[in-house]
Motif scaffolding. Structure first.
Motif, PDB file in Angstrom:
ATOM      1  N   ARG A   1      -8.177  -8.407  -2.707  1.00 43.41           N
ATOM      2  CA  ARG A   1      -9.392  -8.655  -3.487  1.00 43.41           C
ATOM      3  C   ARG A   1      -9.003  -9.164  -4.868  1.00 43.41           C
ATOM      4  O   ARG A   1      -7.863  -8.986  -5.319  1.00 43.41           O
ATOM      5  CB  ARG A   1     -10.263  -7.391  -3.582  1.00 43.41           C
ATOM      6  CG  ARG A   1      -9.632  -6.247  -4.316  1.00 43.41           C
ATOM      7  CD  ARG A   1     -10.374  -4.926  -4.063  1.00 43.41           C
ATOM      8  NE  ARG A   1     -11.791  -4.991  -4.329  1.00 43.41           N
ATOM      9  CZ  ARG A   1     -12.369  -4.587  -5.457  1.00 43.41           C
ATOM     10  NH1 ARG A   1     -11.619  -4.107  -6.443  1.00 43.41           N
ATOM     11  NH2 ARG A   1     -13.675  -4.651  -5.614  1.00 43.41           N
ATOM     12  N   ASP A   2      -9.970  -9.811  -5.541  1.00 41.84           N
ATOM     13  CA  ASP A   2      -9.703 -10.406  -6.850  1.00 41.84           C
ATOM     14  C   ASP A   2      -9.617  -9.362  -7.955  1.00 41.84           C
ATOM     15  O   ASP A   2      -8.782  -9.466  -8.856  1.00 41.84           O
ATOM     16  CB  ASP A   2     -10.792 -11.433  -7.189  1.00 41.84           C
ATOM     17  CG  ASP A   2     -10.775 -12.622  -6.238  1.00 41.84           C
ATOM     18  OD1 ASP A   2      -9.683 -12.937  -5.726  1.00 41.84           O
ATOM     19  OD2 ASP A   2     -11.843 -13.217  -5.999  1.00 41.84           O
ATOM     20  N   ASN A   3     -10.488  -8.370  -7.901  1.00 46.11           N
ATOM     21  CA  ASN A   3     -10.494  -7.322  -8.923  1.00 46.11           C
ATOM     22  C   ASN A   3      -9.597  -6.163  -8.498  1.00 46.11           C
ATOM     23  O   ASN A   3      -9.435  -5.897  -7.306  1.00 46.11           O
ATOM     24  CB  ASN A   3     -11.917  -6.811  -9.156  1.00 46.11           C
ATOM     25  CG  ASN A   3     -12.807  -7.875  -9.767  1.00 46.11           C
ATOM     26  OD1 ASN A   3     -12.375  -8.634 -10.631  1.00 46.11           O
ATOM     27  ND2 ASN A   3     -14.056  -7.958  -9.306  1.00 46.11           N
TER      28      ASN A   3
ATOM     29  N   TYR B   1      -8.115  -2.401  -7.708  1.00 46.29           N
ATOM     30  CA  TYR B   1      -8.612  -1.113  -7.233  1.00 46.29           C
ATOM     31  C   TYR B   1      -8.443  -0.085  -8.356  1.00 46.29           C
ATOM     32  O   TYR B   1      -7.485  -0.141  -9.132  1.00 46.29           O
ATOM     33  CB  TYR B   1      -7.837  -0.649  -6.000  1.00 46.29           C
ATOM     34  CG  TYR B   1      -8.151  -1.417  -4.741  1.00 46.29           C
ATOM     35  CD1 TYR B   1      -9.179  -1.015  -3.893  1.00 46.29           C
ATOM     36  CD2 TYR B   1      -7.410  -2.541  -4.389  1.00 46.29           C
ATOM     37  CE1 TYR B   1      -9.464  -1.714  -2.725  1.00 46.29           C
ATOM     38  CE2 TYR B   1      -7.690  -3.249  -3.228  1.00 46.29           C
ATOM     39  CZ  TYR B   1      -8.719  -2.831  -2.399  1.00 46.29           C
ATOM     40  OH  TYR B   1      -9.005  -3.523  -1.247  1.00 46.29           O
TER      41      TYR B   1
ATOM     42  N   GLY C   1      -9.569  -0.166   1.594  1.00 48.12           N
ATOM     43  CA  GLY C   1      -8.774  -1.323   1.200  1.00 48.12           C
ATOM     44  C   GLY C   1      -7.450  -0.991   0.563  1.00 48.12           C
ATOM     45  O   GLY C   1      -6.522  -1.806   0.595  1.00 48.12           O
TER      46      GLY C   1
ATOM     47  N   GLU D   1      -3.407  -8.827  -4.425  1.00 43.87           N
ATOM     48  CA  GLU D   1      -3.634 -10.259  -4.264  1.00 43.87           C
ATOM     49  C   GLU D   1      -3.413 -10.716  -2.827  1.00 43.87           C
ATOM     50  O   GLU D   1      -3.822 -11.811  -2.457  1.00 43.87           O
ATOM     51  CB  GLU D   1      -2.716 -11.028  -5.212  1.00 43.87           C
ATOM     52  CG  GLU D   1      -2.997 -10.713  -6.684  1.00 43.87           C
ATOM     53  CD  GLU D   1      -1.950 -11.292  -7.609  1.00 43.87           C
ATOM     54  OE1 GLU D   1      -0.804 -11.488  -7.136  1.00 43.87           O
ATOM     55  OE2 GLU D   1      -2.270 -11.555  -8.778  1.00 43.87           O
TER      56      GLU D   1
ATOM     57  N   CYS E   1      -1.676  -2.193  -0.064  1.00 42.00           N
ATOM     58  CA  CYS E   1      -2.872  -3.035  -0.018  1.00 42.00           C
ATOM     59  C   CYS E   1      -3.193  -3.399   1.428  1.00 42.00           C
ATOM     60  O   CYS E   1      -2.453  -4.155   2.067  1.00 42.00           O
ATOM     61  CB  CYS E   1      -2.657  -4.307  -0.837  1.00 42.00           C
ATOM     62  SG  CYS E   1      -2.359  -4.025  -2.599  1.00 42.00           S
TER      63      CYS E   1
END
Length: 339
Positions: free
Chosen positions: A240-242, A244, A207, A267, A236
């Motif tokens: 994802r919300d959290n 890396y 990711g 984001e 990116c």
């Protein structure tokens, strides 16, 4: 990885191993002979029926020499009758810490005891304290720094990873738009050759694409006068919300490695539009070169008449000059010149 303890109650010994005494903070050691109490990493007080006299609050911790393992300094005690003391720090105390027992075996088990107290003056006392030191911790590469500027050390200072980078912290994350971060490393010149190439581990593994470049990535030796740079490029691929987690490990020869963690928010996905833009530019440039090449080829083979619109342009020029457009000779002369 050697992270900075949450408290200042720690020290590095003469072999650069860390000793963390955070659990000892406030532990009292009383010397009944002179009514003096040392509250470990907190303060030193003289207690009597007349009241308490403060000989300073804990200031710093360092390695000792000889039979003294560590030295603590306590500054800014009571100022009365010590107004002329150095830098107006009031009463001060020095605590020499011995790992083990007192030279004459005064300690009878427990957490240790005060071996001796001497007053160098009414404003200065020296305490000898014996404690059972715990097993040494990891070996720290002293003098090593990592920061966002050649002369800063936000991430690593004196070989210790600073709070905020010892593990993942979302509030310290880099935003999605920032695709590159530059880090700078310095070390003492005499041991700078011990610094090895950094390694990177990304979590989760998929990711986020991370690449390293710069003088540090190729194994350059950092010094205080010539810092090395580590350029981290990240893109990116999956939103994802959290954040890396990017764990950077710098192996140090004969020392424990230096590790710190950077966090990167994703984001939205990056790279798709960039690739499309690059391909579009390539197609546009190739088309332009192809057209120009075709025009040049036709001009060389067939002359200027091969270019689009040249016939119409010639007719317009004849009209302006008053020539008869139906005059074949005149037309041929315009096209090819008079023979």
């Amino acid at each position: 990885s050697v992270a900075t303890p949450n408290t200042g109650c720690y020290a590095l010994d003469n072999s650069s191993h860390i000793h963390d005494f955070s659990s000892w903070i406030g532990q009292p050691f009383e010397y009944e002979g002179k009514d003096l109490v040392v509250r470990f990493c907190k303060d030193v007080e003289s207690r009597s029926q007349a009241g308490y006299v403060d000989y300073g609050r804990f200031n710093f911790f360092r390695a000792g020499s000889g039979h003294v393992s560590f030295i603590q300094e306590y500054f800014n005690g009571d100022l009365m009758n010590c107004e002329q003391s150095y830098d107006k720090m009031g009463r001060t105390a020095k605590v020499n810490i011995i790992c083990g027992n007192c030279p004459h075996g005064q300690c009878k088990g427990g957490l240790g005891c005060i071996c001796n107290v001497e007053y160098e003056s009414a404003c200065r006392t020296v305490v000898e304290l014996a404690v059972p030191c715990e097993k040494p911790g990891l070996r720290v590469f002293e003098g090593f720094t990592v920061g966002f500027h050649p002369r800063s050390w936000e991430i690593v200072y004196n070989g210790l990873t600073q709070l905020g980078y010892e593990e993942a912290h979302k509030e310290f994350s880099f935003n999605t738009a920032q695709t590159r971060v530059a880090l700078y490393m310095t070390a003492i010149a005499s041991v700078s050759g011990s610094v090895q190439k950094p390694l990177v581990k990304v979590s989760p593994e998929q990711g986020l694409k991370v690449t390293l470049s710069g003088s540090a990535a190729t194994g350059g030796s950092p010094t205080t006068l010539s810092p090395t740079s580590l350029l981290i490029d990240w893109r990116c691929d999956v939103a994802r919300d959290n954040p890396y987690e990017v764990e950077v490990t710098i192996p140090i020869e004969n020392y424990d490695p230096v590790q710190f963690t950077l966090t990167k928010m994703c984001e939205y996905q990056q790279g798709g539009w960039a690739i499309f833009g690059v391909l579009s530019c390539i197609v546009l440039v190739a088309s332009t070169l192809f057209c120009c090449g075709g025009f040049i080829y036709k001009t060389r083979v067939y002359g200027l008449d091969a270019l689009p619109g040249m016939t119409l342009l010639s007719a317009c020029l004849e009209t302006v000059s008053g020539e008869d457009v139906n005059n074949q000779a005149s037309w041929e002369e315009v096209r090819y010149g008079s023979i």
